[in-house]
Structures are given as C-alpha cells and as structure tokens.
Design a protein around this motif. Structure first.
Motif, PDB file in Angstrom:
ATOM      1  N   THR A  71     -21.404  26.192 -50.091  1.00 23.78           N
ATOM      2  CA  THR A  71     -20.089  26.108 -49.451  1.00 23.78           C
ATOM      3  C   THR A  71     -19.617  24.673 -49.244  1.00 23.78           C
ATOM      4  N   GLY A  72     -20.477  23.696 -49.509  1.00 26.87           N
ATOM      5  CA  GLY A  72     -20.124  22.304 -49.316  1.00 26.87           C
ATOM      6  C   GLY A  72     -20.158  21.837 -47.876  1.00 26.87           C
ATOM      7  N   ASN A  73     -20.641  22.669 -46.961  1.00 25.46           N
ATOM      8  CA  ASN A  73     -20.714  22.279 -45.548  1.00 25.46           C
ATOM      9  C   ASN A  73     -21.962  21.459 -45.216  1.00 25.46           C
ATOM     10  N   TYR A  74     -22.935  21.469 -46.130  1.00 24.33           N
ATOM     11  CA  TYR A  74     -24.182  20.741 -45.884  1.00 24.33           C
ATOM     12  C   TYR A  74     -24.537  19.901 -47.106  1.00 24.33           C
ATOM     13  N   LEU A  75     -25.130  18.744 -46.831  1.00 28.17           N
ATOM     14  CA  LEU A  75     -25.653  17.878 -47.879  1.00 28.17           C
ATOM     15  C   LEU A  75     -27.064  17.463 -47.481  1.00 28.17           C
ATOM     16  N   ALA A  76     -28.035  17.752 -48.338  1.00 30.54           N
ATOM     17  CA  ALA A  76     -29.434  17.452 -48.045  1.00 30.54           C
ATOM     18  C   ALA A  76     -29.885  16.228 -48.828  1.00 30.54           C
ATOM     19  N   LEU A  77     -30.715  15.412 -48.196  1.00 28.47           N
ATOM     20  CA  LEU A  77     -31.332  14.252 -48.834  1.00 28.47           C
ATOM     21  C   LEU A  77     -32.836  14.366 -48.690  1.00 28.47           C
ATOM     22  N   SER A  78     -33.575  14.040 -49.739  1.00 24.66           N
ATOM     23  CA  SER A  78     -35.039  13.995 -49.662  1.00 24.66           C
ATOM     24  C   SER A  78     -35.497  12.552 -49.825  1.00 24.66           C
ATOM     25  N   SER A  79     -36.692  12.276 -49.302  1.00 30.39           N
ATOM     26  CA  SER A  79     -37.181  10.902 -49.299  1.00 30.39           C
ATOM     27  C   SER A  79     -38.688  10.862 -49.518  1.00 30.39           C
ATOM     28  N   GLN A  80     -39.156   9.721 -49.958  1.00 30.01           N
ATOM     29  CA  GLN A  80     -40.587   9.515 -50.127  1.00 30.01           C
ATOM     30  C   GLN A  80     -41.325   9.422 -48.796  1.00 30.01           C
ATOM     31  N   ASP A  81     -40.598   9.380 -47.681  1.00 29.60           N
ATOM     32  CA  ASP A  81     -41.273   9.370 -46.382  1.00 29.60           C
ATOM     33  C   ASP A  81     -41.732  10.774 -45.966  1.00 29.60           C
ATOM     34  N   GLY A  82     -41.481  11.782 -46.815  1.00 31.22           N
ATOM     35  CA  GLY A  82     -41.949  13.136 -46.548  1.00 31.22           C
ATOM     36  C   GLY A  82     -40.968  14.005 -45.791  1.00 31.22           C
ATOM     37  N   TYR A  83     -39.775  13.508 -45.541  1.00 32.58           N
ATOM     38  CA  TYR A  83     -38.780  14.267 -44.776  1.00 32.58           C
ATOM     39  C   TYR A  83     -37.518  14.494 -45.588  1.00 32.58           C
ATOM     40  N   CYS A  84     -36.762  15.513 -45.179  1.00 34.18           N
ATOM     41  CA  CYS A  84     -35.420  15.745 -45.699  1.00 34.18           C
ATOM     42  C   CYS A  84     -34.433  15.631 -44.542  1.00 34.18           C
ATOM     43  N   THR A  85     -33.251  15.140 -44.831  1.00 30.38           N
ATOM     44  CA  THR A  85     -32.173  15.073 -43.851  1.00 30.38           C
ATOM     45  C   THR A  85     -31.038  15.983 -44.305  1.00 30.38           C
ATOM     46  N   LEU A  86     -30.483  16.737 -43.373  1.00 28.37           N
ATOM     47  CA  LEU A  86     -29.388  17.653 -43.685  1.00 28.37           C
ATOM     48  C   LEU A  86     -28.155  17.224 -42.904  1.00 28.37           C
ATOM     49  N   LEU A  87     -27.115  16.836 -43.624  1.00 26.66           N
ATOM     50  CA  LEU A  87     -25.854  16.450 -43.006  1.00 26.66           C
ATOM     51  C   LEU A  87     -24.936  17.659 -42.953  1.00 26.66           C
ATOM     52  N   GLU A  88     -24.281  17.862 -41.832  1.00 23.13           N
ATOM     53  CA  GLU A  88     -23.367  18.993 -41.665  1.00 23.13           C
ATOM     54  C   GLU A  88     -21.933  18.492 -41.538  1.00 23.13           C
ATOM     55  N   PHE A  89     -21.016  19.137 -42.257  1.00 23.78           N
ATOM     56  CA  PHE A  89     -19.604  18.796 -42.208  1.00 23.78           C
ATOM     57  C   PHE A  89     -18.825  19.941 -41.566  1.00 23.78           C
ATOM     58  N   ASP A  90     -17.898  19.609 -40.678  1.00 28.45           N
ATOM     59  CA  ASP A  90     -17.046  20.632 -40.073  1.00 28.45           C
ATOM     60  C   ASP A  90     -16.171  21.285 -41.144  1.00 28.45           C
ATOM     61  N   ASN A  91     -15.667  22.461 -40.833  1.00 25.72           N
ATOM     62  CA  ASN A  91     -14.753  23.137 -41.743  1.00 25.72           C
ATOM     63  C   ASN A  91     -13.548  22.244 -42.036  1.00 25.72           C
ATOM     64  N   GLU A  92     -13.263  22.062 -43.305  1.00 25.82           N
ATOM     65  CA  GLU A  92     -12.147  21.253 -43.803  1.00 25.82           C
ATOM     66  C   GLU A  92     -12.281  19.769 -43.461  1.00 25.82           C
ATOM     67  N   GLU A  93     -13.460  19.329 -43.035  1.00 27.36           N
ATOM     68  CA  GLU A  93     -13.663  17.902 -42.799  1.00 27.36           C
ATOM     69  C   GLU A  93     -13.541  17.122 -44.110  1.00 27.36           C
ATOM     70  N   LEU A  94     -14.003  17.719 -45.191  1.00 24.50           N
ATOM     71  CA  LEU A  94     -13.912  17.074 -46.500  1.00 24.50           C
ATOM     72  C   LEU A  94     -12.602  17.387 -47.206  1.00 24.50           C
TER      73      LEU A  94
END
Length: 351
Positions: free
Chosen positions: A314-337
């Motif tokens: 749906t484009g509301n979330y963007l995930a990033l992975s890293s060599q530090d062993g963690y993932c980050t999930l960014l959340e966007f409000d409806n129609e923020e983009l």
C-alpha cells in the motif's frame, strides 16, 4: 523438511518506527506478487554452492505459517540478490559465482543461465512488462537482457539474450578537449555486496545504483544513481544528485499518485507521480518523478551499512535492513506521500 520462518516485531515507544529481528540466517527474501510464496537466499552454505529456498504460506489452527516448498541448488557460491517475475512463474538470482540464473518456480529447476559477467552479480531486476531483465555487477557493468522466445517442438520458451552492456559513457571534460569514455559505476572496492537496481512500476524507466560520475579528469568522483529511459536503454537519461556515500539500493513505491503540479517542467514526462527510495550506505532519500530534489532525507538510521529497502503493497511502510542485524520500518500517514490513483491501460511516456 518442515522449517518455519519467524519474525519478532518490536514497537519503539510511540514513534513511527518498528524494528524487527529476523530469526533465520537469510541474506535476502523476496515475496511473490500473489503473496503466497517466498524465495530466500542464505549466506549459510549447506551444499557445495549457494542455496535458495522457496516457501509456501499455509493456514493452520494456530494461524498462518511459512513452510519450505522447494530447495533451489545450482549456484556455486552465495546468492546476493533475487526477484520474482511479475507473473510469479520465474525467479532471477545473482551470485558471487558471477552468474545470473532464471528459475522455473513451478518446477523448482534452472530455466536459463546468464553467465556473461566477470565478477560478482550484486543486483537483478525484472521488467514489470515482461520484456527485459537486468543485472548489475562489481565488474562495473549493467547488462540488459531481452526476452527473445525460442520454439522447441512447437512450444514457445522464454529465452533472454544480452542486448546492452552498460559500462562507460562519453564525457566532454572541457571545451578544448575531446570527449572521453568514463566508467559509470564503482569498481569492486565498493564497501558493499549489494547493488540493488529496480524498474519503475510502469516499466517506463530503469534506476541503477552504485554510480560514480566525474565531471572532469581531475575532479573527485561523485556518488550517484542513473535513470535509463525504456526508450533508450543504452545510455543514462538522467543522473540524480550526488550523495556523500555510495548508493547500494533503489526501490519504487508500488502505488501511483496524482500529480501535484509542483513544477512546470518535470524531468519525467508522466501523467502521474511515481515515488522511489534510494539508499546509500548510511542514508535514505525519497524522490518523486515531479522533482529532481528529494522529498525526504534521513541519515544515521543504523549503526552499520544499509543493505536493502522495501515498500509495503500500500506504500504506507518502507523497510530498511542493515548489517547491524536490525530492520527499520518507516510509517507514512494516509496521503502523506500524495493522493493514490488507479492507472488503467499502458502509458508510453518516457523521459
């Protein structure tokens, strides 16, 4: 084999960030468009070469679980990238053994081997319109493969042949000098195993990371990502502004958005807005096709290098992975983009 995949979500206070720790030792995971199959590549060598596993979603009394469906074994070394075809019939993978393999997903077997690279294949991508495939390697080349079906016993068979080898471009270093050919991409000293390229969701252009551009012979190289128009895949049509660190991954938001009219001369001649994310080793940039400047910049997200990025359907979330062993999930409000729209039919609008 009855192996299950586990993911543990952790919400951090009330911020719009969620970090996830992946329990399985997998380097990469790709979800088929139907949402019922996964493909994973492992950095744990079980056989003589790199292993891939196909997983299938099952419903149980306890909920939904992923179970192993098939093991795909042919690569001689680790798999660095993989992607499903739009119809879910095929997978393409790139490996440290310098090859790409196109897999028949239903049979779990090798369909075609593309072995023209001379160094690690660190990124692969399917054209969403099914005409092309692309690979990016630390040999400083991107190869574009054209689907030229072959016939055997009256049956048409998918067959990809190399159409373009993108390595260098003509550059006029000064008004007095003649043009010279310069390398477009970083060499094998790039401090990452990943160069994750991507096609736009409508197939109108291809975005390539790991770019390195020199404006003069004596100037320092600038990190960049190149945009290639589907109309001419032999040379870059546009170069994104330089980042402080090399670009390792690019991904397009699967949603299409209404034009905002924020510029009178957009660089991308499209009747709608597309949004894409660009990840360097330590930062995240989000762009849209109405402006050459990023609409969002984030830095210092992880303690180690970023390895990949992925959008939710749906484009509301963007995930990033890293060599530090963690993932980050960014959340966007409806129609923020922006305001999502449905696009019907095929547009032939390019750069």
């Amino acid at each position: 084999m009855d192996e299950l995949a586990e993911v543990s979500p952790i919400k951090i206070n009330s911020r719009k960030v969620i970090e996830m720790v992946l329990a399985q030792p997998r380097t990469l995971i790709a979800l088929a468009r139907n949402g019922e199959q996964l493909a994973s590549g492992a950095d744990v060598i079980i056989y003589e070469g790199g292993e891939m596993i196909l997983w299938k979603l099952h419903s149980t009394d306890a909920g939904e679980v992923w179970k192993v469906l098939k093991s795909l074994v042919f690569h001689r070394k680790d798999v660095l990238d993989l992607q499903w075809s739009t119809d879910g019939a095929y997978l393409i993978s790139g490996s440290v053994d310098n090859s790409c393999i196109i897999w028949d997903a239903s049979k779990g077997s090798v369909h075609q081997i593309l072995d023209t690279h001379s160094h690690y294949v660190q990124g692969v991508a399917w054209d969403p319109l099914g005409k092309y495939a692309a690979s990016l390697s630390s040999d400083r080349t991107c190869r574009i493969y054209f689907n030229k079906p072959s016939k055997s016993k009256g049956v048409e068979k998918t067959n990809y042949v190399c159409q373009h080898v993108i390595a260098k471009a003509e550059q006029q270093m000064s008004e007095e000098s003649e043009s010279t050919r310069i390398h477009l991409f970083h060499d094998e000293t790039l401090p990452s195993f990943f160069r994750r390229l991507a096609w736009s969701t409508d197939g109108s252009f291809l975005l390539l990371p790991a770019g390195s551009h020199k404006s003069t012979l004596t100037s320092d190289p600038v990190n960049t990502a190149y945009v290639f128009s589907r109309k001419d895949l032999s040379r870059p049509a546009l170069m994104l502004p330089g980042a402080s660190k090399p670009i390792v991954a690019v991904r397009f938001c699967p949603m299409t958005f209404k034009l905002r009219g924020s510029t009178t001369s957009p660089f991308f001649k499209l009747p709608y807005r597309l949004i894409f994310a660009v990840a360097t080793l330590n930062s995240l940039y989000i762009y849209d096709t109405e402006s050459i400047q990023p609409i969002l910049v984030m830095a210092g997200i992880h303690y180690a290098a970023i390895t990949d990025i992925a959008w939710s359907p749906t484009g509301n979330y963007l995930a990033l992975s890293s060599q530090d062993g963690y993932c980050t999930l960014l959340e966007f409000d409806n129609e923020e983009l922006g305001s999502p729209i449905l696009v019907s039919g095929s547009y032939t609008c390019y750069l």
